[in-house]
Write an enzyme that holds these catalytic residues in place. Structure first.
Site, mmCIF file in Angstrom:
data_model
loop_
_atom_site.group_PDB
_atom_site.id
_atom_site.type_symbol
_atom_site.label_atom_id
_atom_site.label_comp_id
_atom_site.label_asym_id
_atom_site.label_seq_id
_atom_site.Cartn_x
_atom_site.Cartn_y
_atom_site.Cartn_z
ATOM 1 N N HIS A 10 31.102 -77.587 -12.803
ATOM 2 C CA HIS A 10 31.136 -76.133 -12.630
ATOM 3 C C HIS A 10 30.867 -75.738 -11.179
ATOM 4 O O HIS A 10 30.236 -76.475 -10.414
ATOM 5 C CB HIS A 10 30.097 -75.473 -13.533
ATOM 6 C CG HIS A 10 28.688 -75.917 -13.249
ATOM 7 N ND1 HIS A 10 27.935 -75.409 -12.212
ATOM 8 C CD2 HIS A 10 27.912 -76.845 -13.860
ATOM 9 C CE1 HIS A 10 26.753 -75.978 -12.193
ATOM 10 N NE2 HIS A 10 26.705 -76.863 -13.174
ATOM 11 N N GLU A 88 24.728 -80.211 -19.583
ATOM 12 C CA GLU A 88 23.989 -80.886 -18.523
ATOM 13 C C GLU A 88 22.848 -81.705 -19.131
ATOM 14 O O GLU A 88 22.453 -81.498 -20.282
ATOM 15 C CB GLU A 88 23.443 -79.829 -17.542
ATOM 16 C CG GLU A 88 22.587 -80.353 -16.400
ATOM 17 C CD GLU A 88 23.294 -81.360 -15.512
ATOM 18 O OE1 GLU A 88 23.485 -82.511 -15.964
ATOM 19 O OE2 GLU A 88 23.638 -81.014 -14.368
#
Length: 249
Positions: A10, A88
């Site tokens: 991202h 994550e």
């Protein structure tokens, strides 16, 4: 048969900008992160990439990055699969702490171990902590045993691989062109697996924000080569910026 797989971390998040441990905290993209995502989409378009399906996490910084990529590629219509296994790495009780301040308090070496070691997790969250995933409705249907209180990279690899083996790899082998918009450590988990990188070597690998990483894979999904859609100086600067995050100021 050569398959192409595109991975992207991202764009810069608000907590990347503030140099905080983020993990499963659901922060958004910064203004720079939005720009990075638009630029990444333009690069993919210029390089002639198109996709049949996209995978992302259940965290908005990755989801929004993917939306922007699909906007630039005029591919809003393709299927998108949001998968918690692409989240994550869970940073436990470090989540929300400033990395430089943590390094100043505990030492850069200790923070490097927490950030980059393969099998040593940070201090865990308590279940009563509001940051614990069991207190977040998006994970309500998951088995409690799947909800991490902290993770090392080894845990992230083990969490991710069932998704790769059962879903993403068969999709690639079916001939579909796959895009994955995820996070630094979930991408490191896949890169480690694909390239068979040793546990002690993955420690020093950094994944830059917002730069597409292309893998060309053979019929067994073994890497033929990989490359970033960026020139060398830009790539090195982006990687160094990530590497510097855990240093005391």
């Amino acid at each position: 048969m050569v398959y192409k797989l595109v991975l992207i971390r991202h764009g810069e998040s608000t907590w990347n900008k503030e140099n905080k441990f983020t993990g499963w905290t659901d922060v958004d993209l910064s203004e720079k992160g939005v720009q990075e995502a638009h630029e990444a989409g333009k690069r993919l378009l210029k390089a002639g990439f198109t996709f049949d399906i996209a995978y992302t996490s259940v965290l908005k910084r990755a989801i929004r990055t993917l939306w922007i990529l699909l906007e630039e590629l005029n591919l809003y219509w393709i299927p998108v699969s949001r998968q918690w296994r692409l989240n994550e790495r869970m940073y436990g009780s470090l989540q929300g702490l400033n990395k430089s301040e943590t390094a100043a308090k505990y030492g850069e070496d200790q923070v490097l171990i927490w950030r980059r070691s393969y099998d040593i997790p940070p201090p865990a969250l308590e279940e009563s902590d509001e940051r614990y995933p069991g207190n977040d409705p998006r994970y309500a249907k998951l088995d409690k045993s799947d909800l991490p209180k902290t993770e090392c990279l080894k845990d992230t690899v083990e969490r991710f691989l069932p998704l790769w083996n059962d879903t993403i790899a068969p999709t690639i082998k079916s001939g579909q062109k796959v895009l994955i918009a995820a996070h630094g450590n979930s991408i490191r988990a896949l890169v480690k697996y694909l390239d068979n990188i040793a546990d002690d070597k993955i420690v020093s690998m950094d994944i830059p924000t917002g730069i597409p990483l292309v893998y060309e894979l053979d019929e067994n999904l073994k890497p033929i080569k990989h490359y970033y859609l960026a020139d060398e100086s830009e790539l090195n600067a982006a990687i160094q910026a990530v590497a510097n995050q855990g240093k005391a100021k």
